[in-house]
Design a protein around this motif. Structure first.
Motif, short mmCIF file in Angstrom:
data_model
loop_
_atom_site.label_atom_id
_atom_site.label_comp_id
_atom_site.label_asym_id
_atom_site.label_seq_id
_atom_site.Cartn_x
_atom_site.Cartn_y
_atom_site.Cartn_z
N ARG A 73 0.83 -1.20 0.00
CA ARG A 73 0.00 0.00 0.00
C ARG A 73 0.87 1.26 0.00
O ARG A 73 2.09 1.18 0.15
CB ARG A 73 -0.94 0.01 1.21
CG ARG A 73 -1.95 -1.13 1.21
CD ARG A 73 -3.07 -0.89 2.19
NE ARG A 73 -4.01 -2.01 2.22
CZ ARG A 73 -5.24 -1.95 2.73
NH1 ARG A 73 -5.68 -0.82 3.25
NH2 ARG A 73 -6.02 -3.01 2.72
N LEU A 74 0.25 2.40 -0.16
CA LEU A 74 0.98 3.68 -0.16
C LEU A 74 1.38 4.01 1.26
O LEU A 74 0.53 4.34 2.10
CB LEU A 74 0.09 4.77 -0.74
CG LEU A 74 -0.38 4.52 -2.19
CD1 LEU A 74 -1.40 5.56 -2.60
CD2 LEU A 74 0.80 4.51 -3.15
N ASP A 75 2.68 3.91 1.56
CA ASP A 75 3.13 4.00 2.94
C ASP A 75 2.87 5.36 3.57
O ASP A 75 2.67 5.47 4.77
CB ASP A 75 4.61 3.63 3.05
CG ASP A 75 5.50 4.44 2.13
OD1 ASP A 75 5.01 5.39 1.49
OD2 ASP A 75 6.70 4.12 2.04
N TRP A 76 2.81 6.41 2.76
CA TRP A 76 2.59 7.74 3.32
C TRP A 76 1.15 7.95 3.78
O TRP A 76 0.84 8.94 4.44
CB TRP A 76 3.00 8.82 2.32
CG TRP A 76 2.50 8.63 0.92
CD1 TRP A 76 3.06 7.87 -0.06
CD2 TRP A 76 1.34 9.21 0.34
NE1 TRP A 76 2.32 7.93 -1.21
CE2 TRP A 76 1.26 8.75 -1.00
CE3 TRP A 76 0.34 10.08 0.80
CZ2 TRP A 76 0.23 9.14 -1.87
CZ3 TRP A 76 -0.67 10.45 -0.06
CH2 TRP A 76 -0.72 9.98 -1.38
N LYS A 133 5.56 10.36 -9.46
CA LYS A 133 5.68 9.34 -8.42
C LYS A 133 4.93 8.06 -8.77
O LYS A 133 5.36 6.96 -8.47
CB LYS A 133 5.16 9.90 -7.09
CG LYS A 133 5.33 8.93 -5.92
CD LYS A 133 4.94 9.58 -4.61
CE LYS A 133 5.13 8.62 -3.44
NZ LYS A 133 4.77 9.23 -2.16
N TRP A 134 3.76 8.20 -9.41
CA TRP A 134 2.95 7.04 -9.77
C TRP A 134 3.18 6.59 -11.20
O TRP A 134 2.86 5.48 -11.56
CB TRP A 134 1.47 7.39 -9.63
CG TRP A 134 0.92 7.09 -8.28
CD1 TRP A 134 1.61 6.85 -7.14
CD2 TRP A 134 -0.45 7.01 -7.94
NE1 TRP A 134 0.76 6.64 -6.11
CE2 TRP A 134 -0.52 6.74 -6.56
CE3 TRP A 134 -1.63 7.16 -8.65
CZ2 TRP A 134 -1.72 6.59 -5.89
CZ3 TRP A 134 -2.82 7.01 -7.98
CH2 TRP A 134 -2.87 6.73 -6.61
N ARG A 137 -4.69 2.32 -3.72
CA ARG A 137 -4.63 3.34 -4.77
C ARG A 137 -6.05 3.65 -5.23
O ARG A 137 -6.63 2.91 -6.01
CB ARG A 137 -3.76 2.84 -5.92
CG ARG A 137 -2.29 2.72 -5.52
CD ARG A 137 -1.53 1.74 -6.38
NE ARG A 137 -0.13 1.67 -5.98
CZ ARG A 137 0.34 0.96 -4.95
NH1 ARG A 137 -0.50 0.25 -4.21
NH2 ARG A 137 1.62 0.97 -4.65
#
Length: 434
Positions: free
Chosen positions: A23-26, A220-221, A272
């Motif tokens: 998953r998106l860690d941020w 980034k993506w 996402r």
């Protein structure tokens, strides 16, 4: 039951942390903060934990298409393609074939936790749970006696439900929700979430970390060999290919304008998920679609039953099977990086009951509504007569499910305390923006 389950039970927080891989860690601190609000919000985000618990319990072997996360706040209102306000299950991220009891127990335990959240007595906790399960059993008997074609298209009569609701609190609340529902549409979403940029074009408002304009990602993506335009168009074309031809023709009247990331839900945070804005060729109409990353169902490791390999397709087909009428824009796609998604309309008359304003009778009546609705969803895919045979005497079934629901609710409260302890130790990070 409790001793054997506890002896074999994996660490619940470790299960949740393992689920966060990829998953998106941020965004994960936002997920942790949302789950840390209460035992009930923890339970909402911990479907993976309950799936592991359910897998160690006996069941009768009668399989249906499961919601997979049938807690009480995953039921709600939405608009049918014919523009009728419907009430049904409305979250299918975890849908998968499996034993019918698993959805019933997930719903029943959520009713116990909700009653505790409202500080209701143990007597009322039991009453709310029993009435929910009784409504499921009675509805399933009704559906088993009906011709299949009649059952398949049957819809809940909202006006009749409102009129027959004993709780005036719930009655007034549902009436207010019905009045507001039609305002929850793409135009309202644009007013709330969009602004004009320096050139006068409509764009989603950049409001990190919950709404993040794709133009701010700076690659980034995206694959560095693709522009954002090409990335979006490739994903969109794959989505269109999975829609019916008449909807492809309809969407040909719209052009894509902007895309933004948007964090949603409790347990889903970190996946996402995005919203996209389309405007018709004349500039008069707007359409907001939502895409959501689809991962393997939390039930899949415990059920050896066939399901689509594409996880977005799994969600869409499960939703269409369980709902009497579904969003016409449901579809699935991949992005150029290989992640799998499903798409749907955003805020299309979608509203949920505010549990916090309910009294004891209101929660009890709402439980009956959810029980009927879950039975209808199961009746479409399962053997209705076989489910009725398993239920047998309703009181005996109620007693069994109540015992299990209380166990799961108690366990969720203990697991929640574990989460708080690991947050306090600094092992798990939270966020002030959630």
């Amino acid at each position: 039951m409790e001793t054997s389950l506890l002896r074999e039970r994996p660490d619940p927080i470790d299960l949740l942390l393992a689920q966060e891989q990829g998953r998106l860690d941020w965004l994960l601190p936002v997920r942790h903060s949302r789950m840390a609000v209460s035992a009930f919000t923890f339970y909402r985000g911990a479907a993976a934990v309950m799936a592991a618990d359910l897998a160690r319990q006996p069941h009768a072997g009668v399989m249906v298409q499961l919601c997979g996360d049938a807690h009480l706040l995953n039921f709600g209102f939405y608009g049918s393609p014919e523009r009728q306000l419907l009430f049904d299950l409305n979250d299918f991220d975890e849908t998968h074939p499996g034993p019918f009891e698993w959805d019933v127990q997930r719903l029943a335990a959520s009713m116990v936790l909700a009653a505790r959240d409202l500080n209701l007595s143990a007597k009322w906790q039991e009453k709310v749970c029993r009435r929910t399960v009784r409504a499921y059993a009675k509805a399933m008997a009704q559906f088993a006696a009906m011709p299949v074609l009649e059952m398949w298209v049957m819809r809940l009569d909202l006006e009749r439900f409102i009129a027959e609701t004993e709780s005036k609190t719930l009655q007034r609340h549902v009436q207010a929700l019905a009045a507001r529902a039609e305002q929850r549409n793409s135009r309202q979403a644009v007013k709330k979430l969009c602004e004009l940029d320096s050139s006068g074009a409509m764009r989603f408002r950049h409001d990190p970390p919950l709404i993040f304009s794709f133009s701010e990602f700076q690659g980034k993506w995206l694959d560095h060999h693709m522009s954002q335009d090409a990335w979006n168009q490739q994903t969109y074309q794959l989505y269109l290919a999975n829609l019916r031809p008449e909807l492809q023709t309809l969407l040909a009247n719209f052009r894509w304008v902007d895309t933004a990331f948007k964090a949603v839900g409790v347990g889903s945070v970190g996946l996402r998920c995005a919203i996209g804005l389309w405007v018709d060729q004349r500039g008069d109409e707007v359409l907001v679609l939502q895409s959501k990353e689809a991962q393997r169902s939390v039930l899949a490791p415990y059920v050896n039953l066939p399901s689509p390999e594409h996880q977005g397709q799994r969600v869409v087909q499960g939703q269409r099977l369980m709902q009497t009428a579904s969003d016409a824009f449901l579809g699935w796609t991949d992005n150029p990086a290989g992640f799998q998604f499903y798409w749907r309309q955003f805020r299309d008359w979608k509203l949920s009951v505010d549990m916090a304003i309910l009294d004891a009778e209101g929660l009890s009546d709402y439980g009956r509504l959810c029980g009927w609705t879950l039975a209808k969803a199961h009746a479409r895919s399962g053997n209705r007569a076989a489910i009725c045979n398993v239920i047998g005497t309703s009181k005996a079934f109620e007693a069994t499910v109540l015992e299990q629901a209380v166990w799961h609710a108690d366990q969720a409260e203990r697991d929640y305390q574990q989460l708080l302890s690991r947050i306090a130790s600094g092992e798990i990070v939270t966020s002030t923006a959630f």
